[in-house]
Write a protein that holds these residues in place. Sequence first.
Motif, mmCIF file in Angstrom:
data_model
loop_
_atom_site.group_PDB
_atom_site.id
_atom_site.type_symbol
_atom_site.label_atom_id
_atom_site.label_comp_id
_atom_site.label_asym_id
_atom_site.label_seq_id
_atom_site.Cartn_x
_atom_site.Cartn_y
_atom_site.Cartn_z
ATOM 1 N N GLN A 178 30.228 35.744 37.318
ATOM 2 C CA GLN A 178 31.020 36.114 36.144
ATOM 3 C C GLN A 178 30.191 35.971 34.874
ATOM 4 O OE1 GLN A 178 35.067 35.146 36.248
ATOM 5 N NE2 GLN A 178 35.404 35.246 34.057
ATOM 6 N N ALA A 179 29.382 34.925 34.784
ATOM 7 C CA ALA A 179 28.530 34.751 33.603
ATOM 8 C C ALA A 179 27.535 35.890 33.490
ATOM 9 C CB ALA A 179 27.801 33.417 33.685
ATOM 10 N N GLU A 197 29.252 38.919 32.192
ATOM 11 C CA GLU A 197 29.636 38.772 30.784
ATOM 12 C C GLU A 197 28.421 38.757 29.851
ATOM 13 O OE1 GLU A 197 31.806 35.140 30.996
ATOM 14 O OE2 GLU A 197 33.741 36.127 31.354
ATOM 15 N N SER A 198 27.230 38.830 30.427
ATOM 16 C CA SER A 198 26.007 38.681 29.627
ATOM 17 C C SER A 198 25.644 39.928 28.834
ATOM 18 C CB SER A 198 24.836 38.331 30.545
ATOM 19 O OG SER A 198 24.488 39.454 31.349
ATOM 20 N N LEU A 255 37.393 41.174 33.084
ATOM 21 C CA LEU A 255 36.028 41.629 32.827
ATOM 22 C C LEU A 255 36.022 43.132 32.579
ATOM 23 C CD1 LEU A 255 34.122 39.665 35.621
ATOM 24 C CD2 LEU A 255 34.136 39.164 33.176
ATOM 25 N N ASP A 256 35.389 43.539 31.515
ATOM 26 C CA ASP A 256 35.251 44.958 31.187
ATOM 27 C C ASP A 256 33.816 45.366 31.494
ATOM 28 O OD1 ASP A 256 35.568 47.510 30.282
ATOM 29 O OD2 ASP A 256 35.515 46.992 28.147
#
Length: 291
Positions: free
Chosen positions: A173-174, A177-178, A204-205
């Motif tokens: 997930q990180a 999202e980066s 999350l997009d």
Amino acid sequence: MTLIKWRIIMLIEQLKKVTLVAQELGLKQPTVTFHMKSMEEEWGMPLFEMKTGRILLTDAGRRLHRYALKMLALQEEAAREMRLRGGSRKRLSLLADAACSSIMASFAAFALEPAGYGIEWLRIEEGSGMHADIRIRERQETADADWLPLPDADLRLAVSREWAQAAGIQAAQAALESGKPWIAPAAGTRLRSQILTWAAARGLDLEEGHAVPDAVMAASLAAAGLGVAVVPIFSDPRFAQAATCVLPDPGRMLLLPLNGIPPYRLELKLGAGVPSEARLAISSWLQSPPE
């Protein structure tokens, strides 16, 4: 542009030293410098610049770098396909209507080798699906007696090992999202739908940077640092062995767990014209206990 020039662009971006690029390619430094100057003359603009003792890509060079990654990924795919065809004169046609066609082609090559058969790997766009000897597709919701289920695959997020270590990325997930673009499966595939459903449930997009037809190509681009990709990883050692032959070197790529996403499921169908010895080879390979 030759393949060696595409590789030089990719390696300059990674290593930032002409001497290191030359060592990686097994060339002399003046030869690499010659190719760099030749590329700038060919494109009519500066592609490289010296800063604080390092060779960097200019804006034009970075734009060309994106194409270098794609060209090298295509070259790797072509090499894999030719290896999978094997030396046998006896061939069966394979159509893998799935987002991991390269892995399935490798599986078929492994399974058929004991019977002395190679494969002819067909493409969806060739319109040969109805005539393929072996068909593999993403498993359908309704079971069909003619289709044999294949072992499930876990889905993992593939990221460049170099980038992940530099960014301190440890969780999927990180990484998503980066801001790294998503190297997405083709529209209409079950794999794409699974990923989007999983991401939506977590808010999350995903920013789609590229769409590619095969998970191995997506993994290759991710390993080169072009983005992040979701790839199927088989725990069954027979399929894992087949995948190892086509996936990028693990030294270039990290595979991060995607918690809570359903497994990726495939199924296989053998055509009526498949010879009995080839049919037995595939059936035996599937039914043999994992080592």
